[in-house]
Design an enzyme around this catalytic site. Structure first.
Site, PDB file in Angstrom:
ATOM      1  N   SER A  80       9.438-102.102 -40.208  1.00 46.06           N
ATOM      2  CA  SER A  80       9.413-100.798 -40.935  1.00 46.06           C
ATOM      3  C   SER A  80       8.934 -99.457 -40.043  1.00 46.06           C
ATOM      4  O   SER A  80       9.120 -98.664 -40.441  1.00 46.06           O
ATOM      5  CB  SER A  80       8.805-100.879 -41.927  1.00 46.06           C
ATOM      6  OG  SER A  80       9.292-101.258 -43.103  1.00 46.06           O
ATOM      7  N   TYR A 179       5.989 -97.464 -52.303  1.00 44.88           N
ATOM      8  CA  TYR A 179       6.959 -97.974 -50.904  1.00 44.88           C
ATOM      9  C   TYR A 179       8.446 -98.372 -51.645  1.00 44.88           C
ATOM     10  O   TYR A 179       8.015 -99.925 -52.398  1.00 44.88           O
ATOM     11  CB  TYR A 179       6.123 -98.965 -50.363  1.00 44.88           C
ATOM     12  CG  TYR A 179       6.778 -99.176 -49.042  1.00 44.88           C
ATOM     13  CD1 TYR A 179       6.131 -98.388 -47.949  1.00 44.88           C
ATOM     14  CD2 TYR A 179       7.621-100.073 -48.601  1.00 44.88           C
ATOM     15  CE1 TYR A 179       6.463 -98.589 -46.532  1.00 44.88           C
ATOM     16  CE2 TYR A 179       8.055-100.392 -47.525  1.00 44.88           C
ATOM     17  CZ  TYR A 179       7.633 -99.529 -46.276  1.00 44.88           C
ATOM     18  OH  TYR A 179       8.084 -99.826 -45.094  1.00 44.88           O
ATOM     19  N   SER A 180       9.334 -98.235 -51.261  1.00 49.33           N
ATOM     20  CA  SER A 180      10.646 -98.904 -51.574  1.00 49.33           C
ATOM     21  C   SER A 180      11.694 -98.810 -50.353  1.00 49.33           C
ATOM     22  O   SER A 180      11.741 -97.641 -49.816  1.00 49.33           O
ATOM     23  CB  SER A 180      11.301 -98.164 -52.648  1.00 49.33           C
ATOM     24  OG  SER A 180      12.637 -98.735 -52.846  1.00 49.33           O
ATOM     25  N   ASN A 181      12.019 -99.763 -49.685  1.00 49.74           N
ATOM     26  CA  ASN A 181      13.169 -99.773 -48.632  1.00 49.74           C
ATOM     27  C   ASN A 181      14.251 -99.243 -48.780  1.00 49.74           C
ATOM     28  O   ASN A 181      14.774 -98.595 -48.164  1.00 49.74           O
ATOM     29  CB  ASN A 181      13.288-101.031 -47.964  1.00 49.74           C
ATOM     30  CG  ASN A 181      12.012-101.954 -47.332  1.00 49.74           C
ATOM     31  OD1 ASN A 181      11.617-101.571 -46.296  1.00 49.74           O
ATOM     32  ND2 ASN A 181      11.286-102.733 -48.040  1.00 49.74           N
ATOM     33  N   GLY A 322       5.017-102.499 -39.518  1.00 52.51           N
ATOM     34  CA  GLY A 322       6.314-103.356 -39.926  1.00 52.51           C
ATOM     35  C   GLY A 322       5.899-104.539 -39.895  1.00 52.51           C
ATOM     36  O   GLY A 322       5.326-105.184 -39.433  1.00 52.51           O
TER      37      GLY A 322
END
Length: 377
Positions: A80, A179-181, A322
């Site tokens: 990330s 949090y959301s990818n 990440g």
């Protein structure tokens, strides 16, 4: 990619992140090296690396159960941390007048962002890069926790987005940080639409080359290996008990949310260049540094793809971090020039699931000790 760890406050106190300032005198000067050793001895990470602005340490082994330390500055999956690179490109497009931060994503990707409770007219570009759009998390639904089935599977970005949009919104845009990818899959699509060029090319040209990162690259389509010198990464298989070498995998499931490969030194150089004003005009950098509380770890606040974390010795450092099968990275830079990146070659809990939060807290503590005991560049 990244995961939130809201339960580590007490663990951080226990491991020293919030226990008071660390100075560079006496035995405390060895605090970063000792902390790194404990990541291997106590938290059971196969290998660990710490790179600061002036020195490097390694602990453990490059391969589990074999002699030979991890390479001092070997390549690692950035996971990330990729988000910060992508956010920089978005803000460069803002500086160029091609994108407006507070414009709806519908303006740039018409008709694309639709679903139950999801409307691209209401989600702004800022919502995406600050992680408060309410878009559901696609990674929860594509089976990436099954390494043996997912390691060779290639995903198109549209597939990842489609998976997310098949599920309802988790909140209204701007309602709360979450949090959301998926946010960064959309941000990557935005970059490609507005430049007419591949995301990999734009990140390389606009960020990697500009910051002179010699060992950072975007993997080619279908590329599963890590080029050059690197330690092996380890993870749990689907049964939750078997540990395997998970170094090789197709990273397309991460794409704009976490596909880059880099080194600890390059991460330091990237965040130093960013905070030093070398990648963005002052106005856009200021926008990037406007933060909101984030449930990532104690003292974390999320800007536009950039995280500030409180230091036990006062002040904050800027970075991201990440998590991806085989590797966790944490670190960042301070405004007075201190730098630290820590890499461990398994996700916390891989060699003892009950200790996952404690192991993560120990990684964070190692970063804190390195930055609080390090002098200015």
């Amino acid at each position: 990619m990244n995961s939130t760890r809201a339960k580590v406050l007490g663990l951080l106190v226990a491991t020293g992140v919030l226990a008071g300032a660390v100075t560079a005198s006496g035995a405390q000067a060895d605090a970063p090296r000792d902390a790194l050793e404990q990541l291997v001895k106590q938290e059971k990470f196969p290998g660990a690396v710490l790179v600061t602005q002036s020195t490097s340490y390694t602990a453990g082994a490059a391969r589990f159960g074999r002699p030979g330390p991890p390479p001092v500055n070997g390549r690692v999956r950035a996971a990330s941390n990729t988000k910060t690179f992508v956010a920089v490109v978005v803000l460069q497009l803002v500086a160029e007048g091609k994108v407006e931060l507070d414009a709806p994503i519908e303006r740039y990707l018409p008709g694309l962002i639709r679903g139950k409770g999801i409307d691209g007219h209401k989600i702004t570009v800022r919502n995406l890069v600050q992680q408060n759009s309410g878009l559901p998390e696609y990674t929860s639904h594509i089976g990436i926790d099954d390494y043996e089935k997912s390691k060779d599977r290639y995903f198109e970005p549209r597939q990842l987005l489609a998976v997310a949009l098949a599920h309802p919104a988790t909140a209204q845009p701007g309602q709360r940080w979450e949090y959301s990818n998926t946010n960064y899959i959309v941000a990557g699509m935005l970059i490609e639409r507005m430049t007419g060029r591949p995301l990999a090319e734009q990140v390389t040209k606009r960020v990697i080359d500009k910051a002179r990162l010699r060992d950072t690259y975007w993997p080619r389509v279908g590329e599963r290996t890590i080029r050059g010198t690197h330690a092996r990464g380890y993870g749990l298989l689907k049964d939750g008990k078997t540990v395997a070498d998970v170094t090789e995998l197709d990273p397309s499931a991460a794409w704009a949310a976490g596909q880059l490969i880099t080194t600890p030194a390059d991460l330091n150089a990237f965040f130093a260049a960013l905070i030093g004003g070398k990648l963005l005009p002052a106005r856009q950098l200021a926008e990037m540094r406007k933060t909101v509380p984030a449930q990532m770890w104690p003292g974390a606040r999320y800007g536009l793809g950039l995280v500030s974390t409180e230091l036990s010795c006062g002040g904050v450092y800027w970075g991201h971090g990440g998590d991806i099968p085989g590797f966790e990275t944490r670190g960042g830079v301070t405004e007075d020039g201190r730098q630290a990146s820590v890499v461990v070659t398994a996700l916390p809990g891989t060699f003892g699931p009950a200790n996952g939060d404690r192991a993560h807290a120990a990684v964070m503590s190692t970063v804190d000790k390195a930055l609080c005991s390090g002098g200015k560049r």
